[in-house]
Design a protein around this motif. Structure first.
Motif, PDB file in Angstrom:
ATOM      1  N   ARG A 119     -34.309  14.744  23.933  1.00 16.81           N
ATOM      2  CA  ARG A 119     -32.853  14.807  24.099  1.00 16.81           C
ATOM      3  C   ARG A 119     -32.496  15.028  25.566  1.00 16.81           C
ATOM      4  NH1 ARG A 119     -29.189  18.880  24.573  1.00 16.81           N
ATOM      5  NH2 ARG A 119     -27.102  18.470  23.816  1.00 16.81           N
ATOM      6  N   GLU A 120     -33.183  15.948  26.217  1.00 12.08           N
ATOM      7  CA  GLU A 120     -32.917  16.229  27.627  1.00 12.08           C
ATOM      8  C   GLU A 120     -33.214  15.012  28.496  1.00 12.08           C
ATOM      9  OE1 GLU A 120     -31.442  18.887  29.073  1.00 12.08           O
ATOM     10  OE2 GLU A 120     -31.077  19.500  27.012  1.00 12.08           O
ATOM     11  N   LEU A 135     -30.465  12.437  27.951  1.00 10.40           N
ATOM     12  CA  LEU A 135     -29.252  12.825  28.680  1.00 10.40           C
ATOM     13  C   LEU A 135     -29.393  12.556  30.180  1.00 10.40           C
ATOM     14  CD1 LEU A 135     -28.310  16.138  26.850  1.00 10.40           C
ATOM     15  CD2 LEU A 135     -27.118  13.952  26.723  1.00 10.40           C
ATOM     16  N   SER A 149     -27.059   9.913  32.153  1.00 11.75           N
ATOM     17  CA  SER A 149     -26.333  10.334  33.355  1.00 11.75           C
ATOM     18  C   SER A 149     -26.636   9.407  34.524  1.00 11.75           C
ATOM     19  CB  SER A 149     -26.710  11.763  33.736  1.00 11.75           C
ATOM     20  OG  SER A 149     -26.326  12.652  32.743  1.00 11.75           O
TER      21      SER A 149
END
Length: 135
Positions: free
Chosen positions: A23-24, A27, A31
């Motif tokens: 998930r990180e 993200l 971004s």
């Protein structure tokens, strides 16, 4: 705590940690994708040599690329040809309109375009690896 409980708890903990790491990373790549797309939009928009109709064309291509990525990620589709075709239109636009990009602007655009492509590929791999884990 008995051995049976450990055999159940530890795999669950590792699975949850792996999901948070994915998930990180996702993200982070989203971004980078968004930041690169906004920068590309600004580079095209602030170009005083380019006519407004050309700016509208590239703005639509950028929006289509973003929409195609979101659409692709929301499906379990492994075929990226439509997404590749749409994102490739950015490069074709730069290539076919080279007279508007002087003073290092073309190199900047291509660098951010590379970031867009890397982000797309990384997001696809993250989604594919997640799908493989679910099967």
């Amino acid at each position: 705590m008995c051995i049976r409980d450990s055999a159940i708890i530890f795999p669950v903990v590792f699975t949850v940690r792996g999901a948070f790491r994915r998930r990180e990373k996702a993200l982070e790549h989203i971004s980078r994708f968004r930041g690169s797309m906004v920068t590309l939009e600004n580079l095209f928009d602030e170009n005083t040599k380019m006519e407004e109709d050309k700016k509208k064309v590239i703005a639509k291509i950028l929006i289509d690329t973003s929409d195609k990525l979101i659409d692709h990620l929301s499906k379990s589709d492994y075929n990226t040809s439509e997404l590749d075709k749409t994102s490739g239109q950015i490069y074709l636009f730069v290539k076919n309109n080279g007279e508007f990009f002087g003073g290092g602007r073309k190199e900047k655009i291509l660098r951010f375009l590379r970031d867009v492509h890397e982000s797309i590929e990384n997001l696809i791999v993250i989604v594919l690896s997640y799908d493989c884990l679910l099967q």
